[in-house]
Design an enzyme around this catalytic site. Structure first.
Site, PDB file in Angstrom:
ATOM      1  N   ARG A  55       0.803  -1.230   0.000  1.00 42.20           N
ATOM      2  CA  ARG A  55       0.000   0.000   0.000  1.00 42.20           C
ATOM      3  C   ARG A  55       0.832   1.274   0.000  1.00 42.20           C
ATOM      4  NH1 ARG A  55      -2.773  -3.913   1.447  1.00 42.20           N
ATOM      5  NH2 ARG A  55      -0.813  -4.453   2.418  1.00 42.20           N
ATOM      6  N   THR A  56       1.806   1.362   0.897  1.00 34.88           N
ATOM      7  CA  THR A  56       2.498   2.639   1.057  1.00 34.88           C
ATOM      8  C   THR A  56       3.238   2.996  -0.228  1.00 34.88           C
ATOM      9  OG1 THR A  56       2.706   2.128   3.386  1.00 34.88           O
ATOM     10  CG2 THR A  56       4.046   3.947   2.568  1.00 34.88           C
ATOM     11  N   LYS A  84      25.961  -3.000  -1.592  1.00 35.30           N
ATOM     12  CA  LYS A  84      27.443  -2.916  -1.631  1.00 35.30           C
ATOM     13  C   LYS A  84      27.971  -2.162  -0.420  1.00 35.30           C
ATOM     14  CE  LYS A  84      26.945  -2.197  -6.564  1.00 35.30           C
ATOM     15  NZ  LYS A  84      26.931  -1.050  -7.483  1.00 35.30           N
ATOM     16  N   ARG A 105      11.058   3.932   3.368  1.00 32.81           N
ATOM     17  CA  ARG A 105      10.691   2.940   4.399  1.00 32.81           C
ATOM     18  C   ARG A 105      11.954   2.190   4.768  1.00 32.81           C
ATOM     19  NH1 ARG A 105       5.701  -1.186   4.518  1.00 32.81           N
ATOM     20  NH2 ARG A 105       4.717   0.784   5.109  1.00 32.81           N
ATOM     21  N   HIS A 133       4.718   5.784  11.498  1.00 28.26           N
ATOM     22  CA  HIS A 133       4.238   5.625  10.119  1.00 28.26           C
ATOM     23  C   HIS A 133       3.287   6.808   9.853  1.00 28.26           C
ATOM     24  CE1 HIS A 133       3.096   3.998   6.364  1.00 28.26           C
ATOM     25  NE2 HIS A 133       2.821   2.750   6.698  1.00 28.26           N
TER      26      HIS A 133
HETATM   27  N1   CP Z   1      -0.388  -0.063   5.748  1.00 29.35           N
HETATM   28  C1   CP Z   1       0.820  -0.322   5.216  1.00 29.35           C
HETATM   29  O1   CP Z   1       1.818   0.301   5.586  1.00 29.35           O
HETATM   30  O2   CP Z   1       0.830  -1.300   4.276  1.00 29.35           O
HETATM   31  P1   CP Z   1       2.110  -1.779   3.452  1.00 29.35           P
HETATM   32  O3   CP Z   1       3.054  -2.418   4.436  1.00 29.35           O
HETATM   33  O4   CP Z   1       1.584  -2.721   2.416  1.00 29.35           O
HETATM   34  O5   CP Z   1       2.739  -0.549   2.852  1.00 29.35           O
END
Ligand code: CP
Length: 314
Positions: A55-56, A84, A105, A133
Site C-alpha cells: 500500500r504505502t 554494496k 521505508r 508511520h
Molecule cells: N499499511 C501499510 O503500511 O501497508 P504496506 O506495508 O503494504 O505498505
C-alpha cells in the site's frame, strides 16, 4: 502554516492546522481528482523502500502519477548499491539530485530522520521499524474525518500488536492531540502498548486509557475498532509469534454487540485477525481506508512541493 519544503518524519512535525490543510485538500481531490491531474507535471518522486510494502509504496506512486508527475526508486534494497554497503547519507545525497521529493521505508528506527538531515528535498517517512508511520496516520485521520465527521470525542480501541505496531504508535500520539478522545488498548500482556509512550500521553494530554486482554469485554463501547496484525518480522523468536499470532480474530458474530456506526479499521495487510465474513459488514472501513491513502498522499506531496493547487474544478 506552509508545508512547502517540509519533511514529514513524525506526525508531531505537523500542527493540527497543518493536518487540516492536508485533509481539506484531500477532500477536494476525492471530489474531483481529474482537476489535479497535472499539478505536479515535471516533478519526480523517489521511492526508497528497504522493507516490503504494497500500500504505502504503490499508493505513493499512484498519487504522484495521478498528480501528473513521475516516479523512480527501488522496492528491494538488494537491487540497489545499499547491498554494496552504501550509507543512507550517501544514498540520499545522490537521490535528492534525481528526485524532487523522497519517501523512505526502513527497518531501522530513525533512518528516515537521518536521511532528512542530509536531504535538500522533502523526505517522508514511509514507516521506520516499530517506530512511526506518519502517512498511515494521515490516511487513518482522513478516513475517520470523512466517515465519522469529526476527529474529537471518540472512543478508539486498538487491538493486537500494540508493542511493535508503528501505525498504532503514530495514530495514538496524533489522536491524543485532538479533543476528548479516549483510548482502549486490547492486547496480550507481551504485546502491550509501550509504557514510555503511555506515560507521555497521560502527562502531556491527560488522556483516559483503559487496558484489557479481552476484545469481547469492550467491543460494545467503542466508536472505532482499529485492528492490527501481529508483527512477525519484529519478533526475535518464531515460537513466540506462533503462540500469539491468533490472539484476536474479529468475526461477524463478535460484531453483533458493536455499535451500528462503529468503524472497523486496519492499516492492512491483514493475516488472520479479521475474518473475511466481516468485509461485507457496513462497519468494515479498511478497504476504503486503503483507497483514501492515495488522496492523503496526493494532498501531502502537492503541499510539500508547493505546487499551485488552485485548479479549475467541475
Ligand atoms: N499499511 C501499510 O503500511 O501497508 P504496506 O506495508 O503494504 O505498505
Amino acid at each position: 502554516m506552509n508545508l512547502k519544503g517540509r519533511h514529514l518524519i513524525d506526525p508531531n512535525d505537523f500542527s493540527l492546522e497543518e493536518f487540516k490543510q492536508v485533509f481539506d485538500l484531500a477532500d477536494k481531490m476525492v471530489e474531483d481528482r481529474e482537476a489535479f491531474g497535472s499539478v505536479c507535471k515535471g516533478k519526480i518522486l523517489g521511492t526508497l523502500f528497504y522493507e516490503p510494502s504494497t500500500r504505502t509504496r504503490l499508493s505513493f506512486e499512484s498519487a504522484m502519477l495521478r498528480l501528473g508527475g513521475t516516479v523512480l526508486g527501488f522496492s528491494d534494497a538488494s537491487t540497489s548499491s545499499v547491498s554494496k554497503g552504501e550509507s543512507i547519507a550517501d544514498t540520499i545525497r545522490v537521490l535528492d539530485t534525481y528526485a524532487d521529493i523522497v519517501v523512505m521505508r526502513h527497518p531501522k528506527e530513525g533512518a528516515p530522520m537521518l536521511a532528512s538531515e542530509y536531504s535538500r528535498v522533502p523526505v517522508i517517512n514511509g514507516g521506520d521499524g516499530g517506530h512511526q508511520h506518519p502517512t498511515q496516520t494521515l490516511t487513518d485521520l482522513l478516513t475517520i474525518r470523512r466517515l465519522k465527521g469529526s476527529l474529537d470525542n471518540l472512543t478508539v480501541a486498538f487491538c493486537g500488536d500494540l508493542k511493535f505496531g508503528r501505525t498504532v504508535h503514530s495514530l495514538v500520539s496524533t489522536l491524543a492531540r485532538y479533543n476528548a478522545n479516549k483510548f482502549v488498548f486490547i492486547s496480550p500482556a507481551e504485546l502491550k502498548f509501550p509504557e514510555h509512550l503511555k506515560e507521555t500521553l497521560m502527562e502531556k494530554h491527560n488522556i483516559e486509557i483503559y487496558e484489557t486482554e479481552s476484545l469481547e469485554e469492550v467491543i460494545n463501547q467503542v466508536d472505532i475498532l482499529y485492528m492490527t496484525r501481529i508483527q512477525r518480522e519484529r519478533f526475535f523468536n518464531e515460537a513466540d509469534y506462533m503462540r500469539l499470532k491468533d490472539s484476536y480474530i474479529l468475526t461477524r458474530t463478535k460484531l453483533v454487540d458493536a455499535k451500528p456506526d462503529m468503524l472497523v479499521m486496519h492499516p492492512l495487510p491483514r493475516v488472520n485477525e479479521i475474518a473475511y465474513d466481516v468485509d461485507d459488514d457496513q462497519r468494515a472501513a479498511y478497504f476504503k481506508q486503503a483507497e483514501l491513502g492515495i488522496y492523503a498522499r496526493m494532498a501531502l506531496m502537492a503541499l510539500q512541493l508547493g505546487v499551485d493547487v488552485n485548479v479549475e474544478g467541475k
